[in-house]
Design a protein around this motif. Structure first.
Motif, PDB file in Angstrom:
ATOM      1  N   GLU A  89      -8.049  -2.934  -0.529  1.00 26.63           N
ATOM      2  CA  GLU A  89      -7.392  -4.066   0.115  1.00 26.63           C
ATOM      3  C   GLU A  89      -8.390  -5.031   0.739  1.00 26.63           C
ATOM      4  O   GLU A  89      -9.388  -4.616   1.326  1.00 26.63           O
ATOM      5  CB  GLU A  89      -6.449  -3.544   1.212  1.00 26.63           C
ATOM      6  CG  GLU A  89      -5.323  -2.684   0.656  1.00 26.63           C
ATOM      7  CD  GLU A  89      -5.058  -1.454   1.494  1.00 26.63           C
ATOM      8  OE1 GLU A  89      -5.322  -1.504   2.709  1.00 26.63           O
ATOM      9  OE2 GLU A  89      -4.593  -0.448   0.937  1.00 26.63           O
ATOM     10  N   THR A 124      -5.263   2.249  -3.833  1.00 29.49           N
ATOM     11  CA  THR A 124      -5.347   0.841  -3.474  1.00 29.49           C
ATOM     12  C   THR A 124      -6.670   0.524  -2.786  1.00 29.49           C
ATOM     13  O   THR A 124      -7.247   1.342  -2.076  1.00 29.49           O
ATOM     14  CB  THR A 124      -4.195   0.426  -2.534  1.00 29.49           C
ATOM     15  OG1 THR A 124      -4.160   1.310  -1.420  1.00 29.49           O
ATOM     16  CG2 THR A 124      -2.862   0.477  -3.248  1.00 29.49           C
ATOM     17  N   ARG A 133       0.830  -1.204   0.000  1.00 22.09           N
ATOM     18  CA  ARG A 133       0.000   0.000   0.000  1.00 22.09           C
ATOM     19  C   ARG A 133       0.866   1.257   0.000  1.00 22.09           C
ATOM     20  O   ARG A 133       0.656   2.174  -0.788  1.00 22.09           O
ATOM     21  CB  ARG A 133      -0.907   0.020   1.209  1.00 22.09           C
ATOM     22  CG  ARG A 133      -1.700   1.320   1.344  1.00 22.09           C
ATOM     23  CD  ARG A 133      -2.129   1.601   2.778  1.00 22.09           C
ATOM     24  NE  ARG A 133      -2.993   0.549   3.285  1.00 22.09           N
ATOM     25  CZ  ARG A 133      -2.860  -0.027   4.486  1.00 22.09           C
ATOM     26  NH1 ARG A 133      -1.881   0.358   5.292  1.00 22.09           N
ATOM     27  NH2 ARG A 133      -3.682  -0.962   4.875  1.00 22.09           N
TER      28      ARG A 133
END
Ligand code: MN
Length: 130
Positions: free
Chosen positions: A31, A29, A19
């Motif tokens: 996740e 990003t 990240r």
């Protein structure tokens, strides 16, 4: 071009490092920490690229790859394995499962983003770095 990258990784330190590096180079990003959630986000978010660990809870990386590559909606999203399994047999199994590329752990901060961007350039026109 800034990209949206989905990271599927259950190891907090690896997730944090990926990240940090991707964000530092201007990429956004998303996740998740298990394979099932990763599959869900891949389908709902349509990221530009997916980084996926192999050893994952609920659904491992091979299962994620098989599901994503069987679906026309996600088949063309570059899918990169990020794994400590560096043996050729492991890489071959990843390719056979549908992964488009392989990045070896431990993650090298000096080369990680450049490696990721190589896979972005494979499927997009022009330079991905603004
Ligand atoms: Mn793992």
């Amino acid at each position: 071009m800034k990209s949206r990258i989905l990271i599927i990784e259950d190891n907090p330190a690896n997730l944090e490092l990926m990240r940090y590096l991707l964000n530092a180079f201007g990429h956004a990003t998303v996740e998740t920490v298990d394979g099932e959630a990763g599959l869900g986000r891949a389908r709902s978010d349509r990221p530009d690229l997916i980084l996926c660990d192999i050893a994952l809870p609920k659904l491992d990386g091979y299962g994620v790859a098989a599901a994503l590559k069987a679906d026309p909606a996600s088949r063309n999203i570059p899918l990169i394995a990020v794994s400590a399994s560096a043996m050729m047999s492991d890489r071959q199994r990843a390719v056979d499962a549908g992964f488009d590329g392989f990045i070896t752990k431990p993650i090298d901060p000096e080369s990680f983003v450049a490696s990721v961007e190589t896979y972005l350039r494979d499927v997009t026109s022009g330079d991905t770095r603004t």
